[in-house]
Enzyme design. Structure first.
Site, PDB file in Angstrom:
ATOM      1  N   HIS A  43     -10.648  -8.278  -8.105  1.00  0.00           N
ATOM      2  CA  HIS A  43     -10.239  -7.786  -6.520  1.00  0.00           C
ATOM      3  C   HIS A  43     -10.955  -8.810  -5.564  1.00  0.00           C
ATOM      4  O   HIS A  43     -12.076  -9.263  -5.728  1.00  0.00           O
ATOM      5  CB  HIS A  43     -10.883  -6.411  -6.360  1.00  0.00           C
ATOM      6  CG  HIS A  43     -10.655  -6.000  -5.062  1.00  0.00           C
ATOM      7  ND1 HIS A  43     -11.755  -5.969  -4.194  1.00  0.00           N
ATOM      8  CD2 HIS A  43      -9.864  -5.491  -4.196  1.00  0.00           C
ATOM      9  CE1 HIS A  43     -11.626  -5.330  -3.057  1.00  0.00           C
ATOM     10  NE2 HIS A  43     -10.168  -4.953  -2.999  1.00  0.00           N
ATOM     11  N   ASP A  56     -14.635  -6.662  -8.522  1.00  0.00           N
ATOM     12  CA  ASP A  56     -14.635  -7.747  -7.259  1.00  0.00           C
ATOM     13  C   ASP A  56     -16.104  -8.355  -7.682  1.00  0.00           C
ATOM     14  O   ASP A  56     -17.249  -7.768  -7.883  1.00  0.00           O
ATOM     15  CB  ASP A  56     -14.852  -6.800  -6.284  1.00  0.00           C
ATOM     16  CG  ASP A  56     -14.890  -7.494  -4.872  1.00  0.00           C
ATOM     17  OD1 ASP A  56     -15.739  -8.696  -4.867  1.00  0.00           O
ATOM     18  OD2 ASP A  56     -14.090  -7.112  -3.974  1.00  0.00           O
ATOM     19  N   GLU A 111     -12.130  -1.917  -8.608  1.00  0.00           N
ATOM     20  CA  GLU A 111     -12.703  -2.609  -7.420  1.00  0.00           C
ATOM     21  C   GLU A 111     -13.638  -1.654  -7.081  1.00  0.00           C
ATOM     22  O   GLU A 111     -14.782  -2.341  -6.273  1.00  0.00           O
ATOM     23  CB  GLU A 111     -11.566  -2.837  -6.277  1.00  0.00           C
ATOM     24  CG  GLU A 111     -11.105  -1.474  -5.510  1.00  0.00           C
ATOM     25  CD  GLU A 111      -9.925  -1.646  -4.589  1.00  0.00           C
ATOM     26  OE1 GLU A 111      -8.975  -2.202  -4.938  1.00  0.00           O
ATOM     27  OE2 GLU A 111     -10.274  -1.492  -3.545  1.00  0.00           O
ATOM     28  N   ASP A 157      -0.672  -0.417  -4.449  1.00  0.00           N
ATOM     29  CA  ASP A 157      -1.834   0.098  -4.529  1.00  0.00           C
ATOM     30  C   ASP A 157      -2.024   1.474  -3.816  1.00  0.00           C
ATOM     31  O   ASP A 157      -1.770   1.335  -2.558  1.00  0.00           O
ATOM     32  CB  ASP A 157      -2.587  -1.173  -3.576  1.00  0.00           C
ATOM     33  CG  ASP A 157      -4.294  -0.729  -3.763  1.00  0.00           C
ATOM     34  OD1 ASP A 157      -4.551   0.389  -4.420  1.00  0.00           O
ATOM     35  OD2 ASP A 157      -5.016  -1.735  -3.221  1.00  0.00           O
ATOM     36  N   GLU A 177      -1.942   0.607  -8.774  1.00  0.00           N
ATOM     37  CA  GLU A 177      -3.502   0.253  -8.481  1.00  0.00           C
ATOM     38  C   GLU A 177      -4.426   1.559  -7.938  1.00  0.00           C
ATOM     39  O   GLU A 177      -3.838   2.252  -6.862  1.00  0.00           O
ATOM     40  CB  GLU A 177      -3.738  -0.900  -7.815  1.00  0.00           C
ATOM     41  CG  GLU A 177      -5.173  -1.225  -7.278  1.00  0.00           C
ATOM     42  CD  GLU A 177      -5.239  -2.649  -6.697  1.00  0.00           C
ATOM     43  OE1 GLU A 177      -4.343  -3.388  -6.944  1.00  0.00           O
ATOM     44  OE2 GLU A 177      -5.999  -2.693  -5.748  1.00  0.00           O
ATOM     45  N   LYS A 233       0.870  -1.107   0.096  1.00  0.00           N
ATOM     46  CA  LYS A 233       0.063   0.068  -0.062  1.00  0.00           C
ATOM     47  C   LYS A 233       0.875   1.079   0.197  1.00  0.00           C
ATOM     48  O   LYS A 233       1.891   1.241   0.485  1.00  0.00           O
ATOM     49  CB  LYS A 233      -0.995  -0.029   1.389  1.00  0.00           C
ATOM     50  CG  LYS A 233      -1.912  -0.929   1.358  1.00  0.00           C
ATOM     51  CD  LYS A 233      -2.835  -0.878   0.346  1.00  0.00           C
ATOM     52  CE  LYS A 233      -3.901  -2.091   0.218  1.00  0.00           C
ATOM     53  NZ  LYS A 233      -5.120  -2.008  -0.366  1.00  0.00           N
ATOM     54  N   GLU A 278      -5.520 -12.393  -5.924  1.00  0.00           N
ATOM     55  CA  GLU A 278      -5.193 -11.538  -4.718  1.00  0.00           C
ATOM     56  C   GLU A 278      -5.396 -12.535  -3.308  1.00  0.00           C
ATOM     57  O   GLU A 278      -6.495 -13.190  -3.156  1.00  0.00           O
ATOM     58  CB  GLU A 278      -6.292 -10.491  -4.494  1.00  0.00           C
ATOM     59  CG  GLU A 278      -5.933  -9.672  -3.390  1.00  0.00           C
ATOM     60  CD  GLU A 278      -6.332  -8.167  -3.632  1.00  0.00           C
ATOM     61  OE1 GLU A 278      -7.178  -7.812  -4.182  1.00  0.00           O
ATOM     62  OE2 GLU A 278      -5.881  -7.298  -2.834  1.00  0.00           O
TER      63      GLU A 278
HETATM   64 MG    MG Z   1      -6.932  -2.267  -4.395  1.00  0.00          MG
END
Ligand code: MG
Length: 390
Positions: free
Chosen positions: A305, A278, A255, A203, A229, A174, A342
């Site tokens: 996602h 997702d 997502e 991300d 991302e 992240k 993921e």
């Molecule tokens: Mg993400």
């Protein structure tokens, strides 16, 4: 075979000392909205709706609006039922809660349909290109404690190395909570820790405007990053395009997008190289099939996602089994033309304890469940342990 009952379950597990942050949110708990559909023949299907947002509105939508439309009707044909539910709610629910509720019902109906026919969902979708999927570890979030950059750098190096030693060769971290400079120190630390050969994804959780995202993207190019991302907010499609035009790193996103119509706009406007619908958000398996087809026509790789419980992961694995290499090649290479799955590495009992079966990581791959339907069994004793009273 008629739909006899539709029940919803809100599950919640406090994370206590394991609370973590992305750039947008604090995660003090895991929560999931599950739906259980039972037919008059006794078959049971499980679905999940939404990701980390509050599950109560999705439960309410199912219980008070959608379930009454379905009780007593034919349970087969999830594509037909989903299309009808979307048409019913189009005027007031093109994105958000209604689509998440439809997602949950749709996944449960595919589970039932597979059990009725004795086939896994991926066979009903047309067959599998793979029986296991190359997994990536999502980790390296932000900790819930006073900021000490030196300590954070030391900790993130250890955390990143732990994923490599447990068999992953793709890692997602992240960024976006801190200044560009502080976050680049974190990225540098992770790259130093995992070495040059492990693929690194970054991300942003839409933390930036386009100009900052481009600045970040150019910095990330120096660290051999394989995708960036959600660099900008999902509504800013022009921003996505600016970022994508300005950097060489593939841009991933989606997502927080819904239905074929939302993804059509992302593709037509040239926003992403990797689409991340997702299954529990975009409209379920029925809608995901349409999104995947659209994506392939634009040359966009789909990598779903995955959040939520074991039901969400099982649905994603069923869908992932059916994605053709993009483009076709005699030697499909992961991320170049092979999708990945993921596998979030933060504490999640709703994924790891809820099912009778375990998801097993072998040599960095997750097996696609092969039993009928989603190929999973929800342990209702565990479910009741995490159940929040309605
Ligand atoms: Mg993400």
């Amino acid at each position: 075979m008629l739909i006899a009952t539709i029940e919803t379950f809100i599950l919640r597990v406090p994370l206590g000392g394991k609370t973590f942050y992305s750039s947008q949110a604090k995660f003090p708990e895991r929560n999931s909205l599950l739906v259980k559909i039972t037919t008059d023949t006794g078959l049971v299907g499980w679905g999940e709706g939404g990701q980390y947002g509050p599950p109560e509105p999705v439960a309410s939508c199912i219980n008070h609006v959608l379930a009454p439309l379905l009780i007593g009707t034919e349970a087969g044909g999830p594509v037909v039922i989903s299309e009808r539910l979307y048409s019913f709610s189009r005027d007031f629910g093109q994105k958000g809660t209604y689509i998440e509720a439809i997602s949950a019902i749709d996944i449960a109906l595919w589970d039932i349909w597979g059990k009725a026919l004795g086939q896994p969902v991926h066979m009903l979708m047309g067959g599998a290109f793979r029986t296991s999927v190359h997994a990536y570890a999502t980790g390296c979030y932000y900790p819930d404690r006073p900021w000490d950059q030196e300590q954070i750098i030391a900790d993130i190096e250890v955390e990143a190395a732990s994923y490599v030693s447990s068999g992953f060769d793709i890692l997602k971290m992240k960024v976006g909570l801190l200044s560009v400079e502080q976050d680049m120190e974190r990225v540098a630390a992770v790259r130093r820790s995992i070495g040059p050969d492990i693929r690194l994804l970054v991300d942003c959780n839409h933390a930036y405007n386009a100009v900052t995202a481009i600045r970040i993207g150019r910095e990330l190019e120096k660290f051999g990053v394989h995708w960036i991302e959600e660099p900008v907010v999902p509504e800013d499609r022009a921003g996505y395009r600016r970022v994508r035009d300005a950097i060489t790193i593939p841009v991933a996103g989606g997502e927080a997008e819904f239905t074929r119509y939302g993804f059509r706009d992302l593709f037509v406007e040239g926003c992403v190289d990797v689409a991340q619908p997702d299954l529990c958000v975009c409209g379920g398996i029925s809608e995901w099939i349409k999104i995947q087809t659209l994506a392939s026509s634009f040359g966009v790789l789909v990598v779903p996602h995955v959040w939520g419980s074991g039901v969400a992961l099982a649905a994603a694995l069923q869908a992932l089994a059916t994605i053709p290499p993009l483009p076709h090649t005699a030697n499909p290479i992961v991320l170049q033309n092979e999708p990945i799955v993921e596998f979030d590495r933060k504490h999640n009992p709703l994924r790891d304890d809820l099912l009778v079966e375990n998801f097993v990581l072998e040599n960095g791959f997750l097996q696609v469940p092969q039993g009928p339907g989603l190929g999973i069994t929800v342990d209702e004793t565990v479910l009741r342990k995490y159940l929040i009273p309605a």
